[in-house]
Design an enzyme around this catalytic site. Structure first.
Site, mmCIF file in Angstrom:
data_model
loop_
_atom_site.group_PDB
_atom_site.id
_atom_site.type_symbol
_atom_site.label_atom_id
_atom_site.label_comp_id
_atom_site.label_asym_id
_atom_site.label_seq_id
_atom_site.Cartn_x
_atom_site.Cartn_y
_atom_site.Cartn_z
ATOM 1 N N ASP A 1 0.822 -1.205 0.000
ATOM 2 C CA ASP A 1 0.000 0.000 0.000
ATOM 3 C C ASP A 1 0.860 1.262 0.000
ATOM 4 O O ASP A 1 2.020 1.240 0.394
ATOM 5 C CB ASP A 1 -0.864 0.021 1.264
ATOM 6 C CG ASP A 1 -2.261 -0.503 0.995
ATOM 7 O OD1 ASP A 1 -2.537 -0.890 -0.151
ATOM 8 O OD2 ASP A 1 -3.075 -0.521 1.935
ATOM 9 N N LYS B 1 -3.874 2.905 -2.436
ATOM 10 C CA LYS B 1 -5.308 3.147 -2.399
ATOM 11 C C LYS B 1 -5.568 4.140 -1.290
ATOM 12 O O LYS B 1 -5.708 3.780 -0.142
ATOM 13 C CB LYS B 1 -6.042 1.835 -2.147
ATOM 14 C CG LYS B 1 -7.532 1.918 -2.280
ATOM 15 C CD LYS B 1 -8.134 0.544 -2.590
ATOM 16 C CE LYS B 1 -7.720 -0.475 -1.556
ATOM 17 N NZ LYS B 1 -8.206 -0.119 -0.216
ATOM 18 N N MET C 1 -8.303 9.650 9.013
ATOM 19 C CA MET C 1 -8.769 10.098 7.702
ATOM 20 C C MET C 1 -9.746 11.261 7.810
ATOM 21 O O MET C 1 -10.765 11.299 7.134
ATOM 22 C CB MET C 1 -9.420 8.929 6.943
ATOM 23 C CG MET C 1 -8.405 7.880 6.522
ATOM 24 S SD MET C 1 -9.119 6.360 5.819
ATOM 25 C CE MET C 1 -9.251 5.324 7.287
#
Lengths: 271, 271
Positions: free
Chosen positions: A46, A67, A179
């Site tokens: 990742d 991603k 996030m």
């Protein structure tokens, strides 16, 4: 070819590992993750993984499957199909994710998807970014007499549904938001409307536990303007609660902020 | 003596490390923890640490400072004074704790206590038992569409104060309760009174991620009787929420329970 066929049907012998790379500091990798990496034939890695981690698997073929929420990315369906193909071939495949693969890392989904198709996998935990970032700032996520627990949530959703802000605001635990950089307005308003005091201290921590870590503190009611002034960027976590004030009082966080005095401001006195 | 004196006054050069040993599986230790252990002169080790971890520090003098809630234990004040003494002497001291030292591990308190007396320490994170236990059972603590977060709380308190059960029951996150074995009645009643559905699935996980791990599932409204029938013992964590049902449906937890069919019962269908 026959050999490969037979390996396809030994689902109880996992060759796929869903591995947490931990946060920025490559030494926070677990021994188990390092061992599995050193034995891997293929590593699907990742975006948020520190490249130094890959020194544990010089023998492996690397496939980058970045991603990131909201950015250009490799579709999940493509990642799944690739894992399935190599899993069925009996390849020793590591799917390497930043932090912990079960904390907002989709390892549960991926493991289930593979299992339904006859490929078993094993999940190897990692240190999650919120925990490492708070520790680097001297913020204990739990502290007797101040916080009896910690809640980790993601502000990023599949369907733009809202979190239960009232429950989060009044749960009495330290809150760590992952996030959240693109949703600061919703976080601030949600928590204020949910009943969290305007003076609640927040630490924003960018690139937790890496050499590039930056941190800044403010009050809940000034989150958006302070994050803008600080130029907060992903990846970042927000640590919200009175434990942040405890860390400031004890000196460690205050000292970190002073070292970055060009951008950081010390938290004003709580109301 | 002069050398020791001078080391006493170099607080910015920490020689005390507060280290997470991780959960039962000794391979879940971090590389950093293994390195610091291999360099330690003295290791103060908690009860819940897997003895295999100590193979990383054969050179060190071991001091056992077990401290289990409700049991015979080493007083915190004694532990603090011992750390301070060795820290001031400039000894390379590791304080080794089960799980993560900042998740109900008092590392924040100990670091602050030392800092106030001129001894700096460094905290090294570890994998916490709730995370490792859930992963071993195939339970993803977060799962898109089911759970947007996870809350870790301790049921054990200094002052017997109650948790905010309503906030916890309605927060919409997976709940992981540490040190709950002696307080199952309060947990069950608190969550039911707080509005959590009686059919909410619970996994009780004993000795998470060790070879002795045992697990059992039930509904919230039968927690006490099922824990008694299962003879649940400390150390254990409770994982509470719909992610447990997802793990049962996907097969992995169901299979684990079947393997221990003498003690385990499959969760009844949710209402």
């Amino acid at each position: 070819m026959t050999t490969i066929k037979s390996k396809e049907y030994t689902p109880m012998n996992p060759t796929v590992w869903l591995v947490g790379a931990g946060p920025g500091d490559p030494e926070l990798l677990t021994l188990k993750a390092a061992r599995v990496l050193s034995q891997a034939e293929i590593v699907m890695v990742d975006d948020l993984v520190n490249p130094e981690i890959l020194e544990h698997c010089p023998q492996a073929r690397l496939i980058r499957v970045g991603k990131r929420g909201g950015c250009r990315s490799t579709p999940q369906a493509f990642i799944n199909r690739l894992m399935l193909r190599y899993g069925r071939q009996g390849k020793r495949l590591v799917r390497l994710k930043g932090g912990d693969p079960c904390i907002f890392g989709r390892a549960g989904e991926e493991a289930q998807w593979l299992r339904e198709r006859g490929v078993e996998s094993e999940i190897i935990n990692g240190i999650t970014a919120g925990l490492a970032g708070a520790t680097q700032c001297g913020i204990p996520l739990t502290l007797r007499g101040v916080s009896r627990g910690v809640t980790l949530v993601t502000a990023h959703t599949q369907d733009d549904s809202e979190l239960n802000w009232q429950g989060l605001a009044q749960g009495g635990t330290t809150l760590v938001v992952y996030m959240g950089v693109a949703r600061l307005q919703q976080i601030q308003q949600g928590l204020l409307n949910g009943g969290m005091p305007a003076s609640t201290p927040i630490a924003m921590i960018e690139q937790a536990s890496s050499p590039q870590q930056r941190q800044h503190t403010c009050r809940l009611d000034e989150l958006c303007e302070q994050a803008a002034a600080f130029k907060l960027q992903s990846p970042a976590v927000l640590v919200i609660g009175e434990v942040v004030a405890a860390a400031l009082e004890s000196g460690q966080l205050g000292q970190l902020l002073t070292e970055h005095a060009n951008t950081a401001q010390i938290l004003p006195q709580a109301n």
